[in-house]
Scaffold this active site. Structure first.
Site, PDB file in Angstrom:
ATOM      1  N   GLU A 137       2.192   0.566  15.668  1.00  0.00           N
ATOM      2  CA  GLU A 137       2.193  -0.734  14.981  1.00  0.00           C
ATOM      3  C   GLU A 137       2.474  -1.861  15.968  1.00  0.00           C
ATOM      4  O   GLU A 137       3.384  -1.749  16.798  1.00  0.00           O
ATOM      5  CB  GLU A 137       3.309  -0.773  13.918  1.00  0.00           C
ATOM      6  CG  GLU A 137       3.159   0.199  12.792  1.00  0.00           C
ATOM      7  CD  GLU A 137       4.227   0.011  11.715  1.00  0.00           C
ATOM      8  OE1 GLU A 137       4.035   0.557  10.613  1.00  0.00           O
ATOM      9  OE2 GLU A 137       5.260  -0.639  11.964  1.00  0.00           O
ATOM     10  N   GLU A 160       6.609  -0.570  16.337  1.00  0.00           N
ATOM     11  CA  GLU A 160       7.131   0.783  16.208  1.00  0.00           C
ATOM     12  C   GLU A 160       5.981   1.767  16.116  1.00  0.00           C
ATOM     13  O   GLU A 160       4.821   1.368  15.963  1.00  0.00           O
ATOM     14  CB  GLU A 160       8.071   0.922  15.002  1.00  0.00           C
ATOM     15  CG  GLU A 160       7.504   0.516  13.677  1.00  0.00           C
ATOM     16  CD  GLU A 160       8.598   0.411  12.582  1.00  0.00           C
ATOM     17  OE1 GLU A 160       8.589   1.263  11.711  1.00  0.00           O
ATOM     18  OE2 GLU A 160       9.426  -0.514  12.634  1.00  0.00           O
ATOM     19  N   ARG A 197       3.404  10.225  11.845  1.00  0.00           N
ATOM     20  CA  ARG A 197       2.968  10.971  10.656  1.00  0.00           C
ATOM     21  C   ARG A 197       1.569  10.493  10.262  1.00  0.00           C
ATOM     22  O   ARG A 197       1.087   9.492  10.792  1.00  0.00           O
ATOM     23  CB  ARG A 197       3.918  10.671   9.492  1.00  0.00           C
ATOM     24  CG  ARG A 197       3.952   9.168   9.184  1.00  0.00           C
ATOM     25  CD  ARG A 197       4.702   8.805   7.926  1.00  0.00           C
ATOM     26  NE  ARG A 197       4.553   7.394   7.602  1.00  0.00           N
ATOM     27  CZ  ARG A 197       5.326   6.403   8.028  1.00  0.00           C
ATOM     28  NH1 ARG A 197       6.356   6.659   8.812  1.00  0.00           N
ATOM     29  NH2 ARG A 197       5.081   5.152   7.680  1.00  0.00           N
TER      30      ARG A 197
END
Ligand code: MV4
Length: 451
Positions: free
Chosen positions: A276, A289, A293
């Site tokens: 991100e 960050e 997943r």
């Protein structure tokens, strides 16, 4: 390749993983709480095991129960989905000790990215731009505290190192508010994460949230995929995501994509993941960050690339190699996703569990729906309120939007309140249609100042 995969999750993502397994010829084991015995993922799987009572801590977060279910069913791998145990290093470790493949990153990757101060340090070393901020943790009794803050400048943000997704975060407008903000963020972080480590970042005004899907294999090759724009959020929950971003051109895409690849390489990342970034008005980008997943919004990337990310994730976990490069991945048109929640947008988004008397999903050209809903299903109160994702694609943004308009008009969900009405307003909004929606879109254009 795996023979049997246990899906340690529920709802739409459990269904999504089962679809991928079936297409790969892999048997599936669903796990469910007592409350969830009639859930769609249980009906879709080849086998199912009840793992405990309704509350997630006693079922979907109950590691011994899930591992036992894998052992009695003979599953050779576990897919954690998102949420629950997906970024739990202890769980990844236990799977490993039991000889079960955790379909996700190494515990070291999760650990490094889970601690934001550590992640910032690793990114700086890898030449990935980070938001200007403190070099390490800050503390209330540091005599140089004000000096450190002044060096960054106000407004600044106080963030929890164990945080992410907006938890334990404060904006500080000026020096007189600093100590109080740190104290508040610290106590929030202490109770939420049992870790009160706090750091500073410069406050980026009117940023866009741009994230890059990446994939890595176990031999160290990493590719990046086109970005997703997730700037429309409410209280740090994403509402609408799209790809490509109306804000990003080919050259910035390449620069950011390469930074995302370097970020993943720096933690030896070997599965699907997301890096991100915040992007300011001038097009400067900063690592924020990494999510270690598969994410809720992965389908928009699938829609424009034709890549099935969940099947890729499973194949990568089984040791398959990536045999293509970032440049081989082409953007085909445009895709948008609206997240439909069982919440009442007119009553401050309070959750609205209950019986769905009738559900009719939209279909037709360019429409994909990811959901576990069916007519007669009762949404329990124990879990997340996401009930469906409507994804539309078209040859360009305009067509994706017109299809979203049409699809949202055709959704029928009777018996509960949902956020479909809010999505209709967003998609019809002129600023959204122009591609101008930034992170304060909702408060500015649809709600008034308070939200
Ligand atoms: C920020 C920021 C401005 N400056 N950090 C972090 C978690 C994410 N959910 C919101 N975060 C932000 N971090 C700095 N240094 C602004 C936000 C932010 C935001 C970012 C992207 C999209 C929507 C947002 C809504 C509120 C705050």
């Amino acid at each position: 390749m795996f023979k049997k995969i246990l899906i340690a999750n529920r709802g739409e993502i459990a269904c999504r993983v089962i679809h991928a397994c079936k297409e790969l010829g892999i048997e599936t084991v669903a796990v469910h709480s007592e409350t969830d015995k009639d859930c769609l993922h249980v009906k879709l799987a080849d086998q199912s095991v009840c793992i405990g009572p309704g509350p997630a801590v006693e079922s979907y977060l109950n590691i011994p129960s899930i591992i036992s279910a894998a052992e009695i069913s003979g599953a050779d791998a576990i897919h954690p989905g998102y949420g629950f145990l997906a970024e739990n290093t202890y769980f990844a470790d236990v799977c490993d000790s039991c000889g079960i493949t955790f379909i996700g990153p190494s515990k070291e990757s999760i650990e490094k990215m889970g601690d934001k101060i550590t992640a910032r340090r690793i990114m700086q070393k890898a030449d990935v731009p980070v938001i200007p901020g403190s070099d390490g943790p800050v503390s209330l009794d540091d005599p140089k505290l004000f000096k450190a803050a002044r060096k960054i400048g106000y407004p600044l943000m106080v963030k929890a190192s164990a945080g992410g997704g907006g938890k334990g975060m404060r904006i500080v407008a000026s020096e007189d508010a600093l100590k109080n903000a740190i104290a508040m963020a610290q106590s929030e972080a202490k109770s939420a994460f049992d870790n009160e480590s706090i750091y500073f970042e410069k406050y980026i005004e009117e940023p866009r949230h741009i994230e890059f899907q990446i994939m890595g294999d176990k031999r160290g090759k990493v590719v990046y995929l086109p970005e997703r724009d997730c700037s429309i959020q409410r209280r740090h929950q994403k509402l609408v995501e799209e790809s490509p971003s109306p804000f990003i051109g080919p050259s910035l895409r390449k620069k950011m994509g390469r930074a995302a690849r370097h970020a993943a390489e720096a933690v030896k990342y070997y599965t699907v993941g997301t890096v991100e970034f915040l992007v300011d008005k001038r097009g400067n980008f900063y690592f924020m960050e990494m999510n270690t997943r598969i994410q809720v919004e992965h389908p928009v990337t699938e829609m424009i690339t034709g890549i099935d990310l969940v099947k890729e994730q499973i194949k990568l976990a089984a040791g398959d190699r990536l045999n293509y490069d970032s440049d081989d991945i082409k953007i085909n048109g445009h895709a948008i996703e609206c997240r439909i929640n069982a919440e009442d947008p007119d009553k401050d988004f309070i959750p609205c569990p209950g019986k769905v008397n009738q559900f009719i999903a939209p279909g037709g050209p360019g429409v994909r729906v990811e959901t576990h809903l069916y007519s007669g299903y009762t949404i329990p109160s124990f879990y997340d309120s996401l009930i469906a994702k409507v994804i539309t694609g078209g040859c360009n943004r305009k067509e994706a939007i017109s299809r979203m308009n049409r699809a949202l008009d055709q959704v029928v969900i009777e018996g509960i309140k949902t956020t479909v009405s809010l999505h209709k307003k967003i998609v019809k909004n002129e600023q959204f249609q122009k591609g101008n929606a930034c992170t304060d879109f909702l408060s500015k254009h649809l709600f008034g100042a308070s939200k």
